[in-house]
Design a protein around this motif. Structure first.
Motif, short mmCIF file in Angstrom:
data_model
loop_
_atom_site.label_atom_id
_atom_site.label_comp_id
_atom_site.label_asym_id
_atom_site.label_seq_id
_atom_site.Cartn_x
_atom_site.Cartn_y
_atom_site.Cartn_z
N LEU A 490 0.83 -1.20 0.00
CA LEU A 490 0.00 0.00 0.00
C LEU A 490 0.87 1.26 0.00
N GLY A 491 1.95 1.24 0.78
CA GLY A 491 2.84 2.39 0.82
C GLY A 491 3.49 2.67 -0.51
N ARG A 492 3.93 1.62 -1.21
CA ARG A 492 4.54 1.81 -2.52
C ARG A 492 3.51 2.36 -3.51
N ALA A 493 2.26 1.88 -3.39
CA ALA A 493 1.21 2.38 -4.28
C ALA A 493 0.97 3.88 -4.07
N VAL A 494 0.90 4.29 -2.81
CA VAL A 494 0.73 5.71 -2.50
C VAL A 494 1.95 6.51 -2.96
N GLY A 495 3.13 5.93 -2.81
CA GLY A 495 4.34 6.59 -3.27
C GLY A 495 4.35 6.79 -4.78
N LEU A 496 3.90 5.78 -5.52
CA LEU A 496 3.83 5.91 -6.98
C LEU A 496 2.82 6.98 -7.39
N LEU A 497 1.69 7.05 -6.68
CA LEU A 497 0.70 8.06 -6.99
C LEU A 497 1.24 9.46 -6.70
#
Length: 762
Positions: A490-497
């Motif tokens: 989830l953190g990587r997804a938010v980081g990519l966004l």
């Protein structure tokens, strides 16, 4: 005579007792005199009637709780006698006593370090075997097989099963790969479940709830047996390699405690010395965390915060620190990862990289999400555990593991990010994009941002569901690593966004702190993965200080400790709004272990009278009862002990094992004693000694007496701080009621609807 009410008494029984105590000859070692052994151990004889000592040490049976007052009193007497000798013996005995403890600590540290490294190598080889094999050696895992190749270079020595079997068609290769992947997963998980079910039932699950209960005074020696150690280690490697959504970190704490317990049996000073055993187990638990995460400081803080073991004794903390350091040194010496470092998931960043104030917004969102999802994961796991216990799955644990592993492998094979081992997934999610390194399945491809975000969210949700079901099956399982993987995804997804937003609007005022040169990285998605992992882990375990230390030792992200601290604090606050207990506290409550959580209880004006068992409902002994009364009492009731009254006045408290010993002592001296012979728990005049069996020496030396008007909060604090087993309530010397440790445990868990739902042993 003994007074027995028709209603089962609530306040004096040890509800955790699942195995009734045996006869007195199984509680005590035979000896004829009080003396020190050659190792300085206090030998206590089987006491004659009325000539007892408070330092008598029972051999507690599994399911009982130790009496800390008696244990500490016996330990003080042992140490006093140990130092009472003069000359060379007086110098050597204390030295031998101290050396024994440190010898076990050093061996435990080395043992768990080597074992942890061996497990890492075995897990990696078994996991890689599901995808292929090394061309020049069957027992080489992929990193070892490709050790001679440069980063980014194609390794020709490692072959997939399709390449090894020379299958040229893509469809045939895909079918073969998926078949081998799923088949080996089912095989590994099935073998692990069979080993646990057949040879060591206590080797399943994480083991941390049981360790917390044992350190709190619960007796469960079978949980630390040699078979449990062997099966836990081997079954853990098989279960993790199968790809089930579990980790090995928590179970390593159990493995370390098993090692320390078995090594302690080499020395007499630890036999029947429950207080010393628990000091040793506390140090071993810290070493287990140290090896699991490569975190020596985190291991010590884990014992302080989660296990609540070092709060009163600094020497226990010191031993835990030494054991953790030795374990970490042993792990680094073996170097199972080939990196020469203890950092398992090193976070890489460009020189001078720093975080910006605007990033606190997405990090706060991740922290809140971690608290909510962590609480939701706990509730899901509780629902599954209760359902498993009350359904047919409880009778077919191995079959459940087989089906769960098959479903996990089949689903994971379809999602590219979940196909690899969880540890490898976390390591790649924590890494920053680098043109000099290979792109992990297109994770650094800016044109595939939305596809990556979708796959990462799917991976997180899928692992949440699988972890909720897996944690509790009949295999060794930890929850640290799956929780880290969920949060990191989830953190990587938010980081990519966030990174994509910056690339789309680089001149927006929000990104004013970013470098003007767009080729210089402003947002680091890898750090977002670390923040997400810390938030999710805090929401599940409710750890704080130790979690922050473990994470920066785990990743090396020392420059980002402050954001990690912020995310942990926010996540815990949010999670506490849905329930105060973490995953381990919930399992302790469901199994109803007599373990007092270190929470600050506040009453609402209630007094001790609201929780005590009134004297009318207690099973008591009357001063002047007969031998027949005592014999009937110990045979009929399995309680820990009984209040002794003279009329309505309290004389004292006597334990059941001492009464059994007294009865057997009488029958050994006189095969035909009169069953109507009266017994007195009060000191009788010398002229009347022939008319009574004087049992005053059997009474407990320390009995806590309070008034029932005291606030409940004060009573709970006394149980927590003094490790009490029971408290008597009196008024003008007359007994009015009683409360024991189990009553306080029930009080603290009264808001949890599934308390004791899993109290039956596995």
């Amino acid at each position: 005579m003994s007074q027995v009410s028709s209603e089962p008494p609530r306040g004096i029984t040890d509800h955790a007792t699942t195995h009734p105590p045996q006869r007195a000859n199984e509680f005590y070692h035979d000896a004829e005199s009080l003396e020190l052994s050659e190792f300085g151990e206090l030998l206590v004889p089987s006491r004659k009637l009325g000539q007892g000592s408070a330092q008598e040490q029972p051999n507690y049976q599994d399911g009982n709780s130790i009496d800390w007052l008696r244990e500490e009193s016996a330990e003080r007497e042992r140490v006093r006698l140990l130092h009472s000798h003069r000359g060379l013996r007086g110098l050597l005995l204390p030295f031998w006593d101290a050396s024994s403890m440190w010898f076990v600590i050093v061996l435990t540290g080395i043992g768990i370090g080597v074992t942890g490294a061996w497990l890492d190598v075995l897990v990696k080889w078994l996991a890689d075997l599901r995808e292929g094999r090394c061309d020049h050696g069957f027992f080489y895992n992929q990193p070892t097989c490709c050790s001679g190749f440069d980063a980014g270079e194609i390794c020709t020595d490692w072959k997939t099963w399709g390449e090894f079997l020379s299958i040229r068609f893509i469809l045939g290769q895909s079918l073969l790969h998926s078949f081998v992947y799923v088949t080996l997963a089912v095989l590994f998980a099935g073998i692990s479940a069979i080993l646990v079910k057949s040879y060591a039932p206590y080797a399943f699950h994480t083991g941390i709830p049981e360790i917390k209960a044992i350190l709190g005074g619960y007796v469960l020696d079978r949980f630390l047996s040699p078979w449990t150690l062997l099966i836990k280690s081997l079954g853990l490697a098989l279960a993790v390699a199968s790809g089930l959504s579990l980790g090995k970190e928590g179970p390593l704490v159990h493995v370390a405690c098993c090692m320390a317990f078995l090594l302690s049996k080499l020395f007499k000073q630890f036999r029947n010395n429950e207080a010393q055993k628990r000091r040793l187990l506390a140090a071993a638990a810290a070493a287990g965390v140290s090896v699991a995460f490569g975190s020596p400081l985190g291991g010590v803080l884990f014992g302080l915060e989660e296990l609540d073991t070092f709060s009163n004794e600094s020497d226990v903390m010191w031993r835990g620190f030494v054991t953790s350091v030795i374990a970490a040194m042993s792990l680094q010496y073996v170097d199972p990862f080939g990196t020469k470092k203890l950092v398992l998931f090193q976070v890489t960043s460009a020189a001078g990289d720093k975080w910006r104030a605007f990033e606190l917004v997405p990090w706060t969102i991740l922290a809140v999400a971690g608290g909510v999802l962590g609480s939701f994961l706990i509730k899901m796991n509780v629902m599954v555990a209760v359902y498993r216990r009350n359904s047919a799955l409880n009778d077919w644990p191995v079959l459940e593991v087989v089906f769960a592993s098959a479903i996990t492998a089949a689903v994971s094979y379809l999602v590219v990010f979940s196909r690899v081992q969880t540890s490898e997934l976390v390591a790649n999610l924590f890494q920053e994009c680098d043109i000099n390194k290979a792109d992990y399945h297109g994770l650094c491809n800016p044109t595939a941002m939305w596809e990556n975000v979708f796959l990462l969210v799917v991976t997180a949700l899928m692992k949440m569901a699988l972890t909720a079901w897996t944690f509790g099956m009949m295999v060794p399982a930890g929850i640290f690593l799956p929780t880290i993987a969920i949060g990191a995804s989830l953190g990587r997804a938010v980081g990519l966004l966030t990174q994509g937003l910056h690339r789309a609007y680089p001149t927006a005022w929000v990104f004013a702190a970013c470098p003007a040169d767009l080729t210089v990285r402003c947002v680091s998605p890898g750090f977002y993965a670390v923040i997400g992992a810390s938030a999710m882990l805090a929401g599940v375990t409710r750890m704080t200080i130790s979690l922050v230390v473990i994470l920066f030792e785990l990743t090396g992200a020392l420059s980002h400790v402050l954001p990690i601290m912020i995310s942990v604090v926010i996540s815990k606050w949010v999670a506490d709004a849905f329930g105060k207990d973490g995953i381990y506290g919930v399992w302790i409550a469901m199994r109803k272990y007599p373990c007092l959580p270190p929470i600050h209880y506040r009453d609402k004006g209630e007094t001790a009278a609201h929780i005590m068992t009134p004297v009318e409902r207690l099973v008591v002994l009357q001063d002047g009862c007969t031998l027949r009364d005592i014999d009937d009492l110990v045979k009929k009731h399995k309680y820990h002990g009984f209040p002794v009254l003279h009329g309505a006045e309290l004389v004292g408290y006597v334990t059941r094992d001492k009464l059994m010993m007294a009865i057997e002592g009488l029958f050994s001296e006189d095969p035909m004693p009169s069953p109507e012979r009266q017994c007195s728990f009060s000191d009788q005049p010398p002229g009347e000694e022939g008319d009574f069996e004087v049992l005053s020496g059997l009474l407990e030396a320390a009995t806590m007496q309070l008034r029932k008007e005291l606030p409940q909060e004060l009573v709970v604090n006394m149980f927590q701080k003094l490790n009490l087993r029971y408290i008597m309530f009196t008024h003008e010397g007359k007994l009015t009621g009683m409360v024991n440790k189990t009553d306080i445990v029930s009080l603290l868990h009264m808001d949890f609807q599934h308390t004791a739902a899993l109290s039956t042993p596995p």
